[in-house]
Design a protein around this motif. Structure first.
Motif, PDB file in Angstrom:
ATOM      1  N   GLY A  15      93.659  44.896  53.674  1.00  7.91           N
ATOM      2  CA  GLY A  15      92.493  44.600  54.971  1.00  7.91           C
ATOM      3  C   GLY A  15      93.540  44.365  56.604  1.00  7.91           C
ATOM      4  O   GLY A  15      92.700  44.545  57.587  1.00  7.91           O
ATOM      5  N   ASN A  16      94.853  45.597  56.172  1.00  6.17           N
ATOM      6  CA  ASN A  16      95.609  45.106  58.080  1.00  6.17           C
ATOM      7  C   ASN A  16      95.251  46.839  57.942  1.00  6.17           C
ATOM      8  O   ASN A  16      96.626  46.831  58.115  1.00  6.17           O
ATOM      9  N   ASP A  17      94.349  47.215  58.753  1.00  5.95           N
ATOM     10  CA  ASP A  17      94.212  48.898  58.953  1.00  5.95           C
ATOM     11  C   ASP A  17      95.526  49.254  60.210  1.00  5.95           C
ATOM     12  O   ASP A  17      96.411  50.205  60.427  1.00  5.95           O
ATOM     13  N   ASP A  18      96.031  47.762  60.916  1.00  2.00           N
ATOM     14  CA  ASP A  18      96.550  47.969  61.954  1.00  2.00           C
ATOM     15  C   ASP A  18      97.253  48.721  61.728  1.00  2.00           C
ATOM     16  O   ASP A  18      98.727  49.740  61.726  1.00  2.00           O
ATOM     17  N   ALA A  19      98.628  47.993  60.153  1.00  2.33           N
ATOM     18  CA  ALA A  19      99.919  48.229  60.498  1.00  2.33           C
ATOM     19  C   ALA A  19      99.708  49.409  59.193  1.00  2.33           C
ATOM     20  O   ALA A  19     101.007  50.487  59.191  1.00  2.33           O
ATOM     21  N   ALA A  20      98.278  49.479  58.677  1.00  4.22           N
ATOM     22  CA  ALA A  20      98.690  50.818  57.443  1.00  4.22           C
ATOM     23  C   ALA A  20      98.386  52.370  58.499  1.00  4.22           C
ATOM     24  O   ALA A  20      99.736  52.752  58.147  1.00  4.22           O
ATOM     25  N   LEU A  21      97.791  51.746  59.702  1.00  6.02           N
ATOM     26  CA  LEU A  21      97.845  53.206  60.455  1.00  6.02           C
ATOM     27  C   LEU A  21      99.360  53.435  61.335  1.00  6.02           C
ATOM     28  O   LEU A  21      99.799  54.446  61.055  1.00  6.02           O
ATOM     29  N   THR A  22     100.143  52.417  61.478  1.00  5.60           N
ATOM     30  CA  THR A  22     101.633  52.520  62.095  1.00  5.60           C
ATOM     31  C   THR A  22     102.413  53.335  60.664  1.00  5.60           C
ATOM     32  O   THR A  22     103.055  54.036  60.268  1.00  5.60           O
ATOM     33  N   HIS A  23     102.228  52.816  59.256  1.00  2.00           N
ATOM     34  CA  HIS A  23     103.030  52.871  58.147  1.00  2.00           C
ATOM     35  C   HIS A  23     103.384  54.500  58.296  1.00  2.00           C
ATOM     36  O   HIS A  23     103.632  55.194  57.990  1.00  2.00           O
ATOM     37  N   LEU A  24     101.495  55.363  57.964  1.00  2.00           N
ATOM     38  CA  LEU A  24     101.216  56.122  57.828  1.00  2.00           C
ATOM     39  C   LEU A  24     101.231  57.015  58.496  1.00  2.00           C
ATOM     40  O   LEU A  24     102.433  58.370  58.195  1.00  2.00           O
ATOM     41  N   ARG A  25     101.627  56.911  59.636  1.00  2.00           N
ATOM     42  CA  ARG A  25     101.819  57.561  60.618  1.00  2.00           C
ATOM     43  C   ARG A  25     104.034  58.009  61.011  1.00  2.00           C
ATOM     44  O   ARG A  25     104.027  59.147  60.956  1.00  2.00           O
ATOM     45  N   ARG A  26     104.447  56.935  60.628  1.00  2.00           N
ATOM     46  CA  ARG A  26     105.228  56.809  60.402  1.00  2.00           C
ATOM     47  C   ARG A  26     106.101  58.000  59.309  1.00  2.00           C
ATOM     48  O   ARG A  26     107.168  58.847  58.794  1.00  2.00           O
ATOM     49  N   ALA A  27     105.191  57.507  58.413  1.00  2.00           N
ATOM     50  CA  ALA A  27     105.307  59.111  56.772  1.00  2.00           C
ATOM     51  C   ALA A  27     105.580  60.308  57.587  1.00  2.00           C
ATOM     52  O   ALA A  27     106.257  61.087  57.645  1.00  2.00           O
TER      53      ALA A  27
END
Length: 371
Positions: free
Chosen positions: A159-171
């Motif tokens: 449920g932490n979409d902000d962290a998810a977006l950060t990690h996916l963009r980093r990937a």
């Protein structure tokens, strides 16, 4: 016939090749042959364990991993395999002790193994524990795109979409060819209502990059809504073709399950409703239908198709537009689509009535309610 000229390493290598090709039965045959000659080969027992695990023969898989650990109590792959098998038996505490022993033995730098454990935990919905192992991998190698992507997936599920977006963009910064991360990123953006950024990400993928229908449906819908492309547009044809490959025709098992489900529903209704109750339910339903007929609703499907009318009329039109389900009952259609929707999104869609079904489908992101 056993071939004594092959070493245990050669048997293991041959089985590994077959396993990677998805030929689990053939891999297990090779491993059995090898174990007849080399019964104390730890690697062959581990290989047999993973082949059994792939065949969902969990008791036999557990036995193979336990034998391997008798021969080598500190073998990291045997520990990982045993832990994964224990998860299948619901023995979560025991599995975590086994997994953490891998870290205690100093295998944090075995990134493939650490990610393998994280994925096993992710599949079993143990998101906090999965994140722990993905974080270990990311900490050990900061430029590992797969570790960043996995952190994106697990944070989204938490449920932490902000962290998810950060990690996916980093990937994607680390590996712009990581299509799984890109598709996942696009779907999160779509769910947040950021349609143009979502389409920008999907535009960087090809139809063959997609292995489920959701991303393709959304690509087609966004192309039609943002760029006003029409049905049959040349740009959409490869995507529509891929969609057909993935959806396919319902197989015999799907049809059998739908038939069984419909029969059970009919039996339950016949048993549970007396004549008076049935009459009352039908009368109430008739009143509700009359009310519903006064209000005209409108929905927009992922493929751009629009349906209007009462909730029941909309579901009936959706069913009639389906080549596979046309002519079936509304309950059969809703049950079939609810199973398909769950496989795509992980969201359970109610099928008790037409309105609940449509609102559930909208909640799963499969359609949009206009009014």
């Amino acid at each position: 016939m056993a071939t004594p000229f092959l070493s245990s390493e050669e048997y293991d290598e041959r089985a590994h090749e077959l396993y990677n090709e998805g030929q689990y039965d053939a891999a297990l045959d090779v491993l059995r042959e090898g174990l007849n000659l080399y019964p104390e080969s730890v690697e062959l027992h581990i290989g047999a364990g993973f082949a059994r695990l792939a065949r969902e023969e969990y008791a036999w898989a557990r036995r193979s991993f336990e034998v391997a650990l008798v021969l080598d109590a500190l073998h990291e792959e045997a520990l990982a395999g045993l832990g994964e098998t224990l998860l299948k038996f619901g023995m979560r505490d025991e599995a975590m002790k086994t997994f953490r022993k891998i870290l205690d033995l100093g295998y944090e730098d075995d990134l493939d193994l650490v990610l393998q454990v994280g994925r096993a935990l992710f599949r079993e919905e143990m998101m906090d524990e999965a994140r722990e192992f993905f974080e270990v991998a990311a900490r050990e190698q900061k430029d590992l795109a797969e570790a960043s992507a996995c952190l994106g997936y697990v944070n989204h599920r938490l449920g932490n979409d902000d962290a998810a977006l950060t990690h996916l963009r980093r990937a994607l910064q680390l590996d712009e060819e990581h299509t799984e991360a890109r598709i996942y990123l696009a779907n999160i953006l779509y769910d947040r209502g950021e349609y143009e950024p979502a389409l920008n990400q999907l535009d960087l993928t090809t139809p063959d990059d997609h292995w489920d229908e959701l991303g393709i449906w959304r690509f087609i819908e966004l192309k039609k809504s943002i760029y006003k492309l029409k049905d049959g547009d040349g740009e959409l044809r490869p995507w529509e073709s891929r969609l057909g490959e993935l959806s396919g025709e319902p197989d015999d098992i799907d049809e059998m399950l739908a038939d069984i489900e419909q029969r059970v529903l009919e039996q339950e209704e016949a048993r549970d409703k007396g004549q008076l109750e049935l009459f009352g339910a039908l009368l109430t339903d008739l009143i509700e239908r009359k009310k519903d007929d006064i209000i005209e609703h409108s929905i927009l499907m992922s493929d751009g198709a629009e349906y209007m009318g009462s909730w029941e009329h909309i579901v009936r039109d959706m069913r009639d537009a389906s080549r596979q389900m046309a002519g079936r009952s509304l309950q059969e259609y809703m049950s079939n689509e609810a199973r398909r929707g769950y496989s795509l999104t992980g969201v359970k869609i109610p099928t008790s009535d037409a309105e609940s079904f449509i609102r559930g489908s909208a909640n799963a992101g499969l359609l949009r309610i206009v009014r």
